[in-house]
Motif scaffolding. Structure first.
Motif, PDB file in Angstrom:
ATOM      1  N   LEU A 111       0.849  -1.193   0.000  1.00 45.80           N
ATOM      2  CA  LEU A 111       0.000   0.000   0.000  1.00 45.80           C
ATOM      3  C   LEU A 111       0.885   1.244   0.000  1.00 45.80           C
ATOM      4  CD1 LEU A 111      -2.772   1.375   0.293  1.00 45.80           C
ATOM      5  CD2 LEU A 111      -2.496   1.188   2.768  1.00 45.80           C
ATOM      6  N   PRO A 112       0.854   2.046  -1.051  1.00 51.10           N
ATOM      7  CA  PRO A 112       1.668   3.261  -1.060  1.00 51.10           C
ATOM      8  C   PRO A 112       1.131   4.298  -0.092  1.00 51.10           C
ATOM      9  CG  PRO A 112       0.297   3.158  -3.022  1.00 51.10           C
ATOM     10  CD  PRO A 112       0.104   1.854  -2.304  1.00 51.10           C
ATOM     11  N   VAL A 113       2.027   5.163   0.392  1.00 53.34           N
ATOM     12  CA  VAL A 113       1.640   6.175   1.373  1.00 53.34           C
ATOM     13  C   VAL A 113       0.597   7.124   0.800  1.00 53.34           C
ATOM     14  CG1 VAL A 113       2.487   8.139   2.717  1.00 53.34           C
ATOM     15  CG2 VAL A 113       3.813   6.032   2.627  1.00 53.34           C
ATOM     16  N   GLY A 114       0.667   7.411  -0.493  1.00 53.88           N
ATOM     17  CA  GLY A 114      -0.258   8.365  -1.103  1.00 53.88           C
ATOM     18  C   GLY A 114      -1.555   7.765  -1.579  1.00 53.88           C
ATOM     19  N   ALA A 115      -1.888   6.546  -1.176  1.00 52.22           N
ATOM     20  CA  ALA A 115      -3.120   5.905  -1.633  1.00 52.22           C
ATOM     21  C   ALA A 115      -4.345   6.635  -1.094  1.00 52.22           C
ATOM     22  CB  ALA A 115      -3.151   4.441  -1.198  1.00 52.22           C
ATOM     23  N   THR A 116      -5.445   6.538  -1.830  1.00 49.83           N
ATOM     24  CA  THR A 116      -6.703   7.144  -1.418  1.00 49.83           C
ATOM     25  C   THR A 116      -7.612   6.079  -0.810  1.00 49.83           C
ATOM     26  OG1 THR A 116      -7.725   6.780  -3.576  1.00 49.83           O
ATOM     27  CG2 THR A 116      -6.530   8.857  -3.247  1.00 49.83           C
ATOM     28  N   GLU A 117      -8.666   6.540  -0.166  1.00 47.55           N
ATOM     29  CA  GLU A 117      -9.614   5.619   0.457  1.00 47.55           C
ATOM     30  C   GLU A 117     -10.269   4.721  -0.582  1.00 47.55           C
ATOM     31  OE1 GLU A 117     -13.625   5.835   3.290  1.00 47.55           O
ATOM     32  OE2 GLU A 117     -12.377   7.604   2.952  1.00 47.55           O
ATOM     33  N   ASP A 118     -10.560   5.256  -1.771  1.00 48.46           N
ATOM     34  CA  ASP A 118     -11.151   4.445  -2.837  1.00 48.46           C
ATOM     35  C   ASP A 118     -10.232   3.286  -3.213  1.00 48.46           C
ATOM     36  OD1 ASP A 118     -13.226   6.173  -2.816  1.00 48.46           O
ATOM     37  OD2 ASP A 118     -12.666   7.237  -4.647  1.00 48.46           O
ATOM     38  N   ARG A 119      -8.938   3.547  -3.259  1.00 49.47           N
ATOM     39  CA  ARG A 119      -7.991   2.497  -3.652  1.00 49.47           C
ATOM     40  C   ARG A 119      -7.869   1.435  -2.574  1.00 49.47           C
ATOM     41  NH1 ARG A 119      -6.536  -0.932  -6.044  1.00 49.47           N
ATOM     42  NH2 ARG A 119      -4.553  -1.354  -7.079  1.00 49.47           N
ATOM     43  N   VAL A 163      -5.341   4.417   8.093  1.00 50.86           N
ATOM     44  CA  VAL A 163      -4.822   3.469   9.083  1.00 50.86           C
ATOM     45  C   VAL A 163      -5.974   2.836   9.842  1.00 50.86           C
ATOM     46  CG1 VAL A 163      -3.354   3.215  11.117  1.00 50.86           C
ATOM     47  CG2 VAL A 163      -2.660   4.730   9.273  1.00 50.86           C
ATOM     48  N   ASP A 164      -6.997   3.613  10.180  1.00 47.10           N
ATOM     49  CA  ASP A 164      -8.172   3.054  10.857  1.00 47.10           C
ATOM     50  C   ASP A 164      -8.839   1.972  10.006  1.00 47.10           C
ATOM     51  OD1 ASP A 164      -7.970   4.596  13.155  1.00 47.10           O
ATOM     52  OD2 ASP A 164      -9.095   6.247  12.290  1.00 47.10           O
ATOM     53  N   LEU A 165      -8.966   2.214   8.707  1.00 50.06           N
ATOM     54  CA  LEU A 165      -9.565   1.215   7.826  1.00 50.06           C
ATOM     55  C   LEU A 165      -8.761  -0.075   7.817  1.00 50.06           C
ATOM     56  CD1 LEU A 165     -10.534   3.427   4.736  1.00 50.06           C
ATOM     57  CD2 LEU A 165     -12.084   2.460   6.433  1.00 50.06           C
ATOM     58  N   LEU A 166      -7.447   0.060   7.729  1.00 48.91           N
ATOM     59  CA  LEU A 166      -6.590  -1.126   7.679  1.00 48.91           C
ATOM     60  C   LEU A 166      -6.673  -1.923   8.972  1.00 48.91           C
ATOM     61  CD1 LEU A 166      -3.380   0.337   5.985  1.00 48.91           C
ATOM     62  CD2 LEU A 166      -5.359  -0.717   4.912  1.00 48.91           C
ATOM     63  N   LEU A 167      -6.592  -1.232  10.101  1.00 55.74           N
ATOM     64  CA  LEU A 167      -6.572  -1.930  11.378  1.00 55.74           C
ATOM     65  C   LEU A 167      -7.921  -2.564  11.679  1.00 55.74           C
ATOM     66  CD1 LEU A 167      -4.460   0.581  13.476  1.00 55.74           C
ATOM     67  CD2 LEU A 167      -3.716  -1.519  12.376  1.00 55.74           C
ATOM     68  N   ASP A 168      -9.002  -1.903  11.290  1.00 52.68           N
ATOM     69  CA  ASP A 168     -10.319  -2.502  11.492  1.00 52.68           C
ATOM     70  C   ASP A 168     -10.468  -3.778  10.667  1.00 52.68           C
ATOM     71  OD1 ASP A 168     -11.112  -0.599  13.278  1.00 52.68           O
ATOM     72  OD2 ASP A 168     -12.143   0.658  11.811  1.00 52.68           O
ATOM     73  N   ALA A 169      -9.979  -3.746   9.430  1.00 52.90           N
ATOM     74  CA  ALA A 169     -10.059  -4.937   8.585  1.00 52.90           C
ATOM     75  C   ALA A 169      -9.200  -6.058   9.153  1.00 52.90           C
ATOM     76  CB  ALA A 169      -9.628  -4.601   7.163  1.00 52.90           C
ATOM     77  N   ALA A 170      -7.991  -5.703   9.639  1.00 53.65           N
ATOM     78  CA  ALA A 170      -7.116  -6.731  10.205  1.00 53.65           C
ATOM     79  C   ALA A 170      -7.695  -7.322  11.482  1.00 53.65           C
ATOM     80  CB  ALA A 170      -5.733  -6.130  10.477  1.00 53.65           C
ATOM     81  N   ALA A 171      -8.418  -6.505  12.264  1.00 54.43           N
ATOM     82  CA  ALA A 171      -8.964  -6.987  13.533  1.00 54.43           C
ATOM     83  C   ALA A 171     -10.238  -7.796  13.343  1.00 54.43           C
ATOM     84  CB  ALA A 171      -9.225  -5.807  14.468  1.00 54.43           C
TER      85      ALA A 171
END
Length: 725
Positions: A111-119, A163-171
């Motif tokens: 995941l690149p740092v400049g990614a958007t929520e849509d991506r 980061v919230d989206l990623l961590l919620d998905a991982a949890a």
């Protein structure tokens, strides 16, 4: 064609990508390798955060892990990678009752740092929606990483909402999309791995706690080990194919061991006594919440499965606690992560008797006490390409019970406050003045400050301080495509296309006809992060009557506020005859806090030099990052006593800064009944806001108004007296 001479041009070959650096060949990252293995064995652990300076093989190790993950069975043609044995009943591509199955390698999605929520979570497929009028969901990176690895390099630079989206998905193991008329949920069971350099800024404590495990990595200090790292890297760069082939047997054994651990983890027993011990350990380290207990328990189960055991032992709990607790002991953003291993040993007591490993097929790899398989560079024979270690150095060495502390385990000692000392000060060429007393005051407890912002509306990086046109926020208008990545403004696009429908041949009941020139992008206004440059007066007048202690406390509070608002910070100090850039602009407010704590005070006040050094720092930073607006905070009593014409030069420097248009704030440190108003005059010349030192705190103005009202109204004073007490 028949009869044509054979072509002399050989067919073009497609170049194969070079193999990744073998996981088994990584040297000196035992804790990192173990953490990655545990979260791979049990993704419910919650991912790994890798903290370390640059050049410590963080990215190399993560990418190497993907190559040893067992292949996964998937439903053929499913964009979400469903498991044929247990397909997701809510899969958008389902149902998969009759779909054939196939296998593919486990994926590593970056995941690149400049990614958007849509991506990240996916979005509506605009081509299908605008072309055929169909609502089609286009999966994002969370779908691609399902049952694999999602790697985020420099995760501390990623926007917080991502980061919230990623961590919620991982949890939770699922990703839910509710936007643009699309309502979709799909499985997203992934291993989240984030790497970061602490020098570039920290994660917020709330986000830090969401990572299951954390590892602090540093370059090895032993010369032999450093030489072995360089030797293996040079051998890989010279011939990646041969180097990977030499380690293929070790990689195969590791792959089989991971598959066996993944199959065993569901059958590992965690007894009530061990669960109570985990709770006692977490309570003794005073971690917040119960996530630490849960993560430690899951990591201990995974550690037992990795070592082929069917029940959790104290050794498993020790290994899990060393990785799950250090980052959860932080009480404020300036506390360094760490774990007191002596306390951990006292809580756990003696280890359980060793349990013999059960027979396996293939047999488990040799442990750290065997003559091979440790990856130790002390023996030159182990470095030969033809005889690689049997197991990676990281997971294999995790069997140690009381090994030496690694970088992540050392509890940093707080710096001792220097004793007041006397140092010579030139005093503007007057040697008869003699020595000047220099002291170091310690700051008090930081408090919540008022919000100070830059003037106007900027266009910088999304943050939490000043108003700006950013990629996130409330929609305030629309614009034509200008090369910037912005969300589509659907209603503005429709309004732009509506007047041209007749000329484009649209009939009643047909679909809306759009062309490229109709597209409109949304203009959103939110908050941006700024560069907060602190120019702190450290002269002798500031040290009087414990004033410097209050000044340091206020500046520390402003640093805490900058940390929470994702700002960059810089620190300029001036005392004696010169001004010093104590900290160049950085995202690491922890470093700024340490520099502030050690800041001495004494001598005369070179106010002009401090302002000029601040102006030069802002000029250079504007060249590096022109979109980030600065906020200059000058902390002083306004005196200028160093050098000839000190007052005139300070006024000229202030007017020079004002001409640059920088937003500024003067924190007036003058105390006492007889106020000279020098700091207020400086604020006028700077075109800056002026606040007194006691008004920096968030509730100071409310308290002042309440006190004034109570003084004017005796009845109100009587009713509020007990409340104030």
């Amino acid at each position: 064609m028949p009869g044509s001479p054979p072509s002399s041009t050989p067919p073009a070959r497609t170049a194969r990508p070079a193999p990744t650096f073998p996981f088994s060949a990584v040297v000196g990252s035992e804790d990192l390798a173990l953490a990655l293995v545990l979260t791979t064995v049990s993704p419910e652990v919650g991912g790994v955060l890798v903290r370390g300076e640059k050049g410590t093989a963080k990215t190399t190790t993560v990418r190497a892990l993907a190559a040893v993950l067992p292949e996964v069975a998937v439903v053929e043609g499913c964009r979400f990678g469903c498991d044929p044995a247990a397909p997701d009943p809510t899969c958008p591509d389902g149902p998969h009752d009759q779909d054939p199955a196939t296998t593919r390698p486990a994926r590593l999605v970056e995941l690149p740092v400049g990614a958007t929520e849509d991506r990240v979570i996916g979005s509506l497929d605009l081509r299908q929606a605008l072309g055929s009028g169909e609502v089609v969901y286009s999966p994002g990176l969370l779908a691609a990483a399902h049952r694999g690895l999602l790697y985020v390099d420099e995760v501390n630079l990623l926007h917080d909402h991502l980061v919230d989206l990623l961590l919620d998905a991982a949890a939770t193991g699922r990703s839910t999309v509710e936007r643009e008329g699309v309502s979709i949920a799909h499985a997203s069971r992934l291993v989240l791995v984030g790497t970061m350099n602490p020098e570039e800024g920290e994660l917020r404590p709330q986000l830090l706690d969401r990572f299951g495990l954390t590892v602090e990595v540093a370059a090895p200090s032993e010369p032999a080990l450093r030489a072995e790292v360089v030797r293996r890297r040079m051998a890989y760069d010279l011939d990646p194919e041969s180097f990977a082939a030499a380690w293929s047997e070790s990689e195969t054994r590791l792959r089989h061991r991971l598959a066996d651990a993944q199959a065993r983890v569901a059958h590992v027993g965690l007894g009530d006594a061990e669960l109570l011990l985990i709770a006692e350990v977490c309570a003794a380290f005073e971690v917040d919440g119960l996530r630490a207990d849960l993560v430690t328990a899951r990591a201990a189960v995974a550690h037992a499965a990795w070592h082929g055991r069917d029940r959790v032992t104290k050794a498993d709990i020790r290994a899990a606690a060393r990785l799950a607790l250090p980052h959860r002991r932080r009480r404020n953003p300036f506390d360094a992560p760490g774990l007191d291993e002596e306390l951990l040993d006292r809580l756990l007591g003696d280890d359980d008797p060793p349990i013999p490993d059960p027979p396996q097929d293939p047999p488990p790899s040799p442990g750290p006490d065997d003559s091979e398989g440790t990856g130790d560079a002390a023996d030159p024979a182990d470095a030969q390409a033809g005889d690689p270690p049997a197991t990676p150095p990281g997971p294999g060495s995790a069997d140690r019970e009381d090994g030496p502390q690694g970088p992540a385990d050392r509890q940093p000692e707080p710096p001792a406050a220097p004793e007041p000392s006397s140092t010579p000060d030139a005093r503007d060429g007057d040697p008869t003045r003699g020595a000047v007393a220099v002291s170091v005051a310690a700051p008090g407890q930081a408090y919540r400050t008022r919000l100070f912002t830059a003037r106007g509306v900027g266009t910088g990086t999304a943050g939490r301080r000043s108003r700006a046109v950013t990629s996130t926020g409330r929609t305030v208008g629309s614009t034509l495509p200008d090369g910037e990545h912005r969300p589509l403004h659907l209603s503005a696009t429709v309004r732009a296309a509506a007047p041209h429908q007749a000329t484009r041949g649209r009939t009643d009941g047909s679909r809306l006809r759009l062309v490229g020139t109709d597209l409109r992008h949304a203009v959103t206004e939110g908050r941006e992060s700024n560069l907060v440059l602190l120019a702190v007066d450290a002269s002798g007048s500031m040290a009087a009557r414990k004033r410097m202690e209050a000044v340091k406390t206020a500046v520390l509070s402003l640093l805490l506020d900058a940390y929470q608002r994702r700002d960059k910070v810089g620190l300029v100090t001036f005392r004696g005859t010169e001004a010093v850039l104590a900290l160049p602009p950085t995202s690491s407010v922890e470093v700024a806090a340490r520099r502030l704590t050690d800041l001495p005070s004494g001598g005369r006040t070179p106010l002009a030099e401090g302002l000029l050094r601040a102006a030069e720092t802002l000029r250079l930073e504007r060249l590096r990052d022109p979109r980030r607006r600065p906020l200059l905070v000058v902390v002083t009593d306004g005196r200028a006593t160093s050098g000839p014409d000190a007052v005139a030069r300070s006024r000229q420097a202030a007017e020079l800064l004002r001409a640059t248009g920088v937003s500024a704030l003067v924190v007036d440190c003058e105390t006492g009944r007889m106020s000279l108003g020098l700091a207020r005059d400086l604020a006028v010349r700077l075109g800056a806001d002026h606040v007194r030192l006691g008004e920096v705190a968030a509730g100071s103005l409310v308290d002042a108004v309440r006190t004034e009202r109570a003084a004017l109204d005796p009845a109100l004073r009587q009713t509020q007296g007990p409340r104030a007490a």
